[in-house]
Design a protein around this motif. Structure first.
Motif, PDB file in Angstrom:
ATOM      1  N   ASN A  54     -28.326  47.768  19.341  1.00 28.30           N
ATOM      2  CA  ASN A  54     -28.958  46.454  19.180  1.00 28.30           C
ATOM      3  C   ASN A  54     -27.946  45.380  18.783  1.00 28.30           C
ATOM      4  OD1 ASN A  54     -28.532  47.275  16.578  1.00 28.30           O
ATOM      5  ND2 ASN A  54     -30.616  46.918  15.861  1.00 28.30           N
ATOM      6  N   MET A  56     -25.908  45.116  16.415  1.00 36.01           N
ATOM      7  CA  MET A  56     -25.624  44.791  15.026  1.00 36.01           C
ATOM      8  C   MET A  56     -24.140  45.074  14.784  1.00 36.01           C
ATOM      9  SD  MET A  56     -28.597  43.888  13.670  1.00 36.01           S
ATOM     10  CE  MET A  56     -28.747  44.270  11.943  1.00 36.01           C
ATOM     11  N   ARG A  80     -31.618  37.895  20.501  1.00 37.74           N
ATOM     12  CA  ARG A  80     -32.792  38.111  19.646  1.00 37.74           C
ATOM     13  C   ARG A  80     -33.916  38.794  20.427  1.00 37.74           C
ATOM     14  NH1 ARG A  80     -31.472  32.891  17.718  1.00 37.74           N
ATOM     15  NH2 ARG A  80     -33.260  31.938  18.726  1.00 37.74           N
ATOM     16  N   ARG A  83     -33.094  42.428  20.528  1.00 38.83           N
ATOM     17  CA  ARG A  83     -33.391  43.075  19.253  1.00 38.83           C
ATOM     18  C   ARG A  83     -34.884  43.232  19.034  1.00 38.83           C
ATOM     19  NH1 ARG A  83     -28.721  39.969  15.799  1.00 38.83           N
ATOM     20  NH2 ARG A  83     -27.042  41.366  16.388  1.00 38.83           N
ATOM     21  N   ARG A  84     -35.651  42.294  19.611  1.00 40.46           N
ATOM     22  CA  ARG A  84     -37.088  42.358  19.442  1.00 40.46           C
ATOM     23  C   ARG A  84     -37.660  43.633  20.036  1.00 40.46           C
ATOM     24  NH1 ARG A  84     -40.642  37.392  21.569  1.00 40.46           N
ATOM     25  NH2 ARG A  84     -40.848  38.511  23.520  1.00 40.46           N
ATOM     26  N   MET A  88     -35.821  48.975  14.175  1.00 48.44           N
ATOM     27  CA  MET A  88     -34.816  49.703  13.410  1.00 48.44           C
ATOM     28  C   MET A  88     -35.349  50.098  12.041  1.00 48.44           C
ATOM     29  SD  MET A  88     -30.797  48.900  13.139  1.00 48.44           S
ATOM     30  CE  MET A  88     -29.690  50.261  12.830  1.00 48.44           C
ATOM     31  N   SER A 107     -43.410  40.166   8.926  1.00 51.10           N
ATOM     32  CA  SER A 107     -42.057  39.689   9.232  1.00 51.10           C
ATOM     33  C   SER A 107     -41.488  40.411  10.456  1.00 51.10           C
ATOM     34  CB  SER A 107     -41.128  39.865   8.023  1.00 51.10           C
ATOM     35  OG  SER A 107     -40.747  41.216   7.867  1.00 51.10           O
ATOM     36  N   GLY A 108     -42.077  41.542  10.828  1.00 55.49           N
ATOM     37  CA  GLY A 108     -41.644  42.220  12.047  1.00 55.49           C
ATOM     38  C   GLY A 108     -42.043  41.465  13.302  1.00 55.49           C
ATOM     39  N   VAL A 110     -41.929  37.996  13.580  1.00 53.95           N
ATOM     40  CA  VAL A 110     -41.458  36.602  13.594  1.00 53.95           C
ATOM     41  C   VAL A 110     -40.770  36.210  14.894  1.00 53.95           C
ATOM     42  CG1 VAL A 110     -41.296  36.271  11.103  1.00 53.95           C
ATOM     43  CG2 VAL A 110     -39.355  37.244  12.345  1.00 53.95           C
ATOM     44  N   SER A 111     -40.176  37.179  15.583  1.00 56.32           N
ATOM     45  CA  SER A 111     -39.436  36.796  16.783  1.00 56.32           C
ATOM     46  C   SER A 111     -40.371  36.423  17.927  1.00 56.32           C
ATOM     47  CB  SER A 111     -38.495  37.920  17.202  1.00 56.32           C
ATOM     48  OG  SER A 111     -39.184  39.139  17.219  1.00 56.32           O
ATOM     49  N   THR A 115     -39.741  29.060  15.051  1.00 58.78           N
ATOM     50  CA  THR A 115     -39.306  29.117  13.647  1.00 58.78           C
ATOM     51  C   THR A 115     -40.305  28.461  12.699  1.00 58.78           C
ATOM     52  OG1 THR A 115     -37.078  28.926  14.500  1.00 58.78           O
ATOM     53  CG2 THR A 115     -37.339  28.659  12.145  1.00 58.78           C
ATOM     54  N   GLN A 167     -43.086  44.732  16.239  1.00 58.36           N
ATOM     55  CA  GLN A 167     -42.212  44.213  17.293  1.00 58.36           C
ATOM     56  C   GLN A 167     -42.664  44.666  18.676  1.00 58.36           C
ATOM     57  OE1 GLN A 167     -38.565  45.528  14.612  1.00 58.36           O
ATOM     58  NE2 GLN A 167     -37.830  44.810  16.584  1.00 58.36           N
TER      59      GLN A 167
END
Lengths: 250, 263
Positions: A54, A56, A80, A83-84, A88, A107-108, A110-111, A115, A167
């Motif tokens: 991903n 990172m 992003r 990663r969505r 992880m 919060s999982g 948010v993508s 914003t 996600q």
């Protein structure tokens, strides 16, 4: 078994700035829906390998493809979005301990929001229900309003899994997910991962220390030593003697 | 059969480091008082004048209290306004100055330079400037306190940010969140209670500071403090000091309570 690979490594190398070799000539493919366990000593490069998927961690050379697409050129929004679709799970759960379980789980998601909406907490009713459903899947729905640090380690890891479920991931990367847990909660967490793999068809890649657990849950085991793949067999072909080889000191 | 205890190294056995540091600090203290001509003896020989002052202040003129209630109220308002404005501006600057959030050394360096500069400006100088700009009154006081709080709070804030657990940030990054969302979801909850605590600490300092700012005509209780001192009316001075003490104690109480609740 002619599934298309969801992830593929091609001549992947990673050398850290100080010259330490993190990964060395990694070549393998992960078919969609596989439950892959990566074993190896501490410092063998398991975490690094996982985090290259991903982005990172960046790789020095070679190519990683996710769903047939090279992930190298991704940046900003496209990164992003990559990663969505890759969830992880961490050894230390990495929840925001002072926030509620609900906020951690949401919060999982948010993508999926602009914003300003995620900052104002303007999640849709559907997604709030989705959060409850995610918690139900890890049998923690009653903890929705609890603060994360009120939960035990095993419960925190389950909340982390619920966060990942938000996600709608196609892949779940789990980095030593049970290293800080007792044997009983270990089984709970591993069972949940296995269930997500079988019921939702999510490709799961888990780093583990325990060979016994690897043999119990994996479809396939990959062994790393000093950044190199020294072992790669489907579970049917795995023998104890082979695995001991992975754990030999260099 | 006794267990062989490994011998402690010489340095640890004789506590060389702590003793050495204590000696160095003592020598530095004595040397600096010599060089700057601070006469400790004079402090003790003139103690009599100090007690004389205390005796004169020991009879507070309580009938003065109603007169200072309004300016005291104004002082609290000035302090709250100034601290709030300063702290609000401090948050983005603190985020940009934190080494664990901003990896660009140049950006961080510039932000920190600005903050150092703001903190270097003495509040009395600021008050003098703003009294000249806005005229005598509480506007000058509020602006002074806002800038003073900004400098102080932003440093306290970014030092707090640098101690947070980076795990949740990694998790949010892996979720695909952007920087602003990461800060909102993973950074702010971790530092909120310390922010509140530092905010109240600054508020307390500002209540005291504004008594001094009154000297320069920046409004509030300070004007009355100056007046009473000029008139050698120490019984009034002591009422002002006691009233300020009550305000500071109340803020301290609120701060302690909030810290317990928010922990």
């Amino acid at each position: 078994m002619d599934k298309t690979p969801i992830i593929s490594f091609k001549n992947v190398n990673k050398v850290y700035a100080n010259g330490t070799v993190g990964l060395k000539n990694i070549n393998f493919e992960i078919p969609q829906g596989e439950f892959l366990v990566v074993v190896g000593l501490s410092g063998a490069g398991k975490s690094t390998l996982l985090r290259t998927i991903n982005r990172m961690h960046e790789i020095t050379s070679g190519e990683i493809r996710v769903e047939g697409e090279s992930i190298k050129p991704y940046k900003g929004r496209s990164l992003r979005l990559l990663r969505r679709k890759i969830g992880m799970i961490f050894q230390n759960f990495n929840l925001v301990k002072r926030s509620s379980v609900a906020k951690n789980v949401l919060s999982g998601r948010v993508s999926y929001y602009p914003t300003w909406k995620s900052i104002l907490g303007l999640f849709s009713t559907t997604d709030k229900q989705k959060a409850v459903q995610a918690l139900q899947r890890v049998s923690l729905a009653e903890k929705l309003y609890a603060r994360a640090d009120e939960l035990s380690g095993g419960q925190q890891q389950r909340v982390a899994i619920a966060r990942t479920l938000m996600q709608d991931p196609k892949i779940i990367l789990a980095d030593e997910p049970i290293a800080s847990l007792d044997p009983l909660t270990t089984k709970t967490v591993m069972d949940i991962l296995k269930r997500l793999n079988q019921e939702d068809g999510i490709t799961v890649i888990v780093n583990l220390h325990s060979v016994a657990l690897a043999r119990e849950y994996a479809d396939r085991i990959v062994g790393l030593r000093a950044g190199e793949v020294v072992y790669d067999e489907p579970i049917a072909a795995v023998t104890e003697a082979d695995l001991n080889r992975v754990y030999q000191t260099v | 059969m006794t267990t062989q205890i490994p011998r402690r190294p010489w340095l640890q056995r004789w506590h060389v480091k702590p003793i050495g540091w204590t000696l160095i600090i003592l020598i530095l203290l004595v040397a600096s008082s010599r060089m700057t001509g601070v006469d400790v003896g004079m402090f003790f020989s003139n103690l009599g004048q100090f007690t004389d002052l205390l005796v004169r202040m020991s009879r507070p003129a309580w009938d003065y209290l109603p007169i200072i209630l309004h300016p005291l109220y104004e002082t609290i308002q000035m302090a709250i306004l100034g601290t709030t404005i300063g702290a609000a501006f401090a948050v983005p600057f603190a985020v940009l100055a934190a080494s664990n959030l901003v990896h660009n050394r140049w950006l961080r360096g510039i932000i920190r330079l600005i903050l150092d500069l703001v903190r270097t400006l003495p509040d009395l100088l600021l008050a003098a400037i703003f009294v000249a700009i806005f005229g005598i009154g509480s506007t000058a006081g509020v602006v002074t306190l806002a800038i003073f709080s900004f400098g102080m709070v932003s440093k306290l804030f970014y030092e707090v940010i640098e101690t947070i657990d980076m795990g949740p940030l990694e998790a949010l990054e892996s979720v695909g969140a952007n920087k602003l969302t990461i800060i909102w979801y993973a950074v702010l909850p971790q530092i909120m209670n310390q922010f509140v605590s530092y905010f109240l600490y600054t508020l307390e300092i500002n209540v005291r500071a504004s008594t001094v700012l009154g000297y320069l005509g920046a409004g509030g209780i300070g004007v009355f403090l100056q007046r009473s001192l000029n008139e050698f009316n120490y019984s009034q001075t002591s009422v002002i000091i006691l009233a300020t003490l009550v305000v500071v104690m109340v803020i301290d109480g609120i701060s302690n309570h909030l810290r317990r609740v928010l922990l």
